[in-house]
Design an enzyme around this catalytic site. Structure first.
Site, mmCIF file in Angstrom:
data_model
loop_
_atom_site.group_PDB
_atom_site.id
_atom_site.type_symbol
_atom_site.label_atom_id
_atom_site.label_comp_id
_atom_site.label_asym_id
_atom_site.label_seq_id
_atom_site.Cartn_x
_atom_site.Cartn_y
_atom_site.Cartn_z
ATOM 1 N N TYR A 31 0.817 -1.218 -0.065
ATOM 2 C CA TYR A 31 -0.162 0.003 0.062
ATOM 3 C C TYR A 31 0.929 1.181 -0.172
ATOM 4 C CZ TYR A 31 -3.746 3.451 1.667
ATOM 5 O OH TYR A 31 -4.229 4.601 1.897
ATOM 6 N N ASP A 44 9.473 2.370 -0.581
ATOM 7 C CA ASP A 44 8.515 3.184 0.192
ATOM 8 C C ASP A 44 8.368 2.836 1.736
ATOM 9 O OD1 ASP A 44 6.258 4.114 1.571
ATOM 10 O OD2 ASP A 44 4.660 3.394 0.389
ATOM 11 N N LYS A 73 5.028 10.230 8.024
ATOM 12 C CA LYS A 73 4.743 10.467 9.383
ATOM 13 C C LYS A 73 5.787 10.667 10.432
ATOM 14 C CE LYS A 73 2.206 6.327 8.516
ATOM 15 N NZ LYS A 73 1.050 6.051 7.828
HETATM 16 N N1 HOZ Z 1 -1.776 0.948 6.929
HETATM 17 C C1 HOZ Z 1 -2.213 2.269 6.973
HETATM 18 C C2 HOZ Z 1 -0.982 3.106 7.299
HETATM 19 N N2 HOZ Z 1 -0.124 2.958 6.271
HETATM 20 C C3 HOZ Z 1 -3.336 2.250 8.161
HETATM 21 C C4 HOZ Z 1 -3.640 3.875 8.694
HETATM 22 C C5 HOZ Z 1 -4.826 4.278 7.700
HETATM 23 O O1 HOZ Z 1 -4.941 4.065 6.382
HETATM 24 O O2 HOZ Z 1 -5.587 5.103 8.410
#
Ligand code: HOZ
Length: 429
Positions: free
Chosen positions: A144, A239, A267
């Site tokens: 993702y 990433d 973040k």
């Molecule tokens: N896996 C996502 C963070 N890369 C979860 C957080 C989200 O989508 O809110």
């Protein structure tokens, strides 16, 4: 009427926010029940609107490496606020941040700040296309990279949780340029590259995947990708939004020794504030406007408050190796303890772990890719999640996510988590 608890807040939220949440995974749909609304957090604990406290194993999906509201970050933010919130003009802190990132992350010679991991990956893709003059990219099933159109194909995280790895709204035109391969399958990548000679701009991946649950690269996979990219003039993008500065101070690339051409970060570099960045080789980054022709911009990019928070955090990580020793120690103690608990109960679930990230998959199959991850018993995970929550442990509310540990966790906290783990497994399996 005053809003009192999580339940009431959620009922109200559902009327005015899609699904009642601002990011799908938070809705708890994959685990049942209603989401908990968080009032505050400090150190190793989250506190909800209902008066409950939880030991934190998500840490805002990664950035709270030092625990919540760490005093260094708090002080930096409150100092910075005195000088104003946003200028839309260059500041000293942005230069300090760029210097720090370039000195810490092996692949990064130049870096551009943005506001989220999603922006970072979208921008890196555009730059890779501009640099190579090619349109296609390869991504991996269950990885993702935020919610940019090009990446919402066979996507992990919430997209996988809700069974929509290919989102409606992504046009066929965009989708045709995204090629997907099975993670950890080098032969599949080679086949795609051979079938699309001279057309692939980049290969992007999470070097350790956090978004289909935690999945590690098998031996030789990252090295193999590096070789293919070198041979074919393809830009290799790691990433490291979740792994950067966490699995080592230079990210997983430092740990594994495979250096990509570009890296996306998120973040963590804002100490939890909304920040992202992409960087890489000078010759590639020099494509970015105003130096080069590839356009990318943002009023809030390099925001002074976010930079102050991030600098406090990264400076500490950069100068305190004991942070990483402790993160390894906590990760090992906790996951070894969880394995011992499973042995006690005669269970054989798969526990994937790297440093301070891990996922317990409710399957006895080894999990090396998306197909393996999908063999997990997600209903059982939901029951386990609720059993842990009841015992004051806050886990990621989906089987297809990773947990993130912080140095705020003491040995006592780890023991509490392990006891809850044993009791919860006993209760739900
Ligand atoms: N896996 C996502 C963070 N890369 C979860 C957080 C989200 O989508 O809110």
């Amino acid at each position: 009427m005053a809003l009192i608890n999580s339940e009431q807040l959620f009922q109200k939220a559902k009327k005015i926010i899609p699904g009642g949440v601002n990011s799908p995974v938070r809705a708890f749909r994959a685990v049942g029940g209603n989401p908990i609304f968080i009032k505050s957090a400090k150190g190793a604990y989250l506190h909800d609107e209902d008066g409950n406290s939880y030991i934190e194993l998500i840490n805002s999906w990664g950035p709270m490496i030092l625990g919540h509201a760490h005093e260094l970050v708090e002080k930096a933010v409150s100092d910075a606020i005195q000088d104003g919130f946003s200028f839309g003009a260059p500041t000293r802190r942005e230069v300090e941040m760029a210097e720090l990132i370039c000195s810490m992350v092996p692949s990064v010679e130049k870096v551009r700040m943005v506001n989220s991991g999603t922006e970072a990956t979208m921008s890196a893709l555009r730059v890779a296309r501009g640099y190579t003059g090619r349109d296609k990219m390869i991504k991996f099933e269950g990885n993702y990279h935020g919610h940019g159109d090009s990446f919402l194909i066979a996507a992990g995280s919430g997209a996988m949780t809700f069974g929509e790895p290919d989102s409606p709204g992504v046009t066929k035109g965009v989708a045709k340029d995204t090629l997907t391969a099975q993670y950890n399958n080098l032969a599949a990548v080679q086949t795609l590259v051979d079938a699309n000679k001279g057309q692939i701009a980049c290969i992007i991946l999470e070097p350790v995947v956090g978004n289909m649950g935690l999945v590690k690269p098998v031996e030789g996979f990252l090295e193999g990708l590096r070789k293919i990219c070198n041979e074919e003039g393809i830009v290799l993008i790691f990433d490291e939004v979740m792994t950067g500065f966490r699995l080592a101070k230079g990210g997983f690339q430092e740990r594994c020794g495979v250096i990509p051409d570009m890296t996306t970060m998120g973040k963590i570099i804002g100490g939890g504030m909304p920040v992202g960045a992409y960087g890489g080789k000078k010759e590639i980054m020099d494509m970015v406007s105003p130096l080069g022709p590839v356009y990318q911009a943002g009023t809030l990019s390099g925001n002074p408050i976010a930079m102050a928070a991030g600098l406090a955090m990264l400076n500490h990580l950069n100068t305190t190796p004991s942070v990483y020793t402790r993160l390894e120690e906590i990760g090992t103690t906790l996951t070894n303890g969880m394995k011992a608990n499973m042995n006690k109960l005669g269970l054989n679930y798969t526990l994937n772990h790297v440093g301070s990230m891990f996922t317990l998959f409710f399957t006895d199959k080894a999990v090396n890719n998306f197909e393996d991850a999908k063999t997990s018993d997600t209903a059982l995970f939901g029951r386990y999640f609720q059993a842990m929550l009841k015992r004051g442990i806050y886990l990621a509310p989906s089987q297809y996510e990773a947990m993130f540990l912080s140095t705020a966790l003491t040995d006592e906290h780890i023991q509490i988590v392990l006891e809850a783990n044993l009791e919860s497994l006993r209760e739900v399996v």
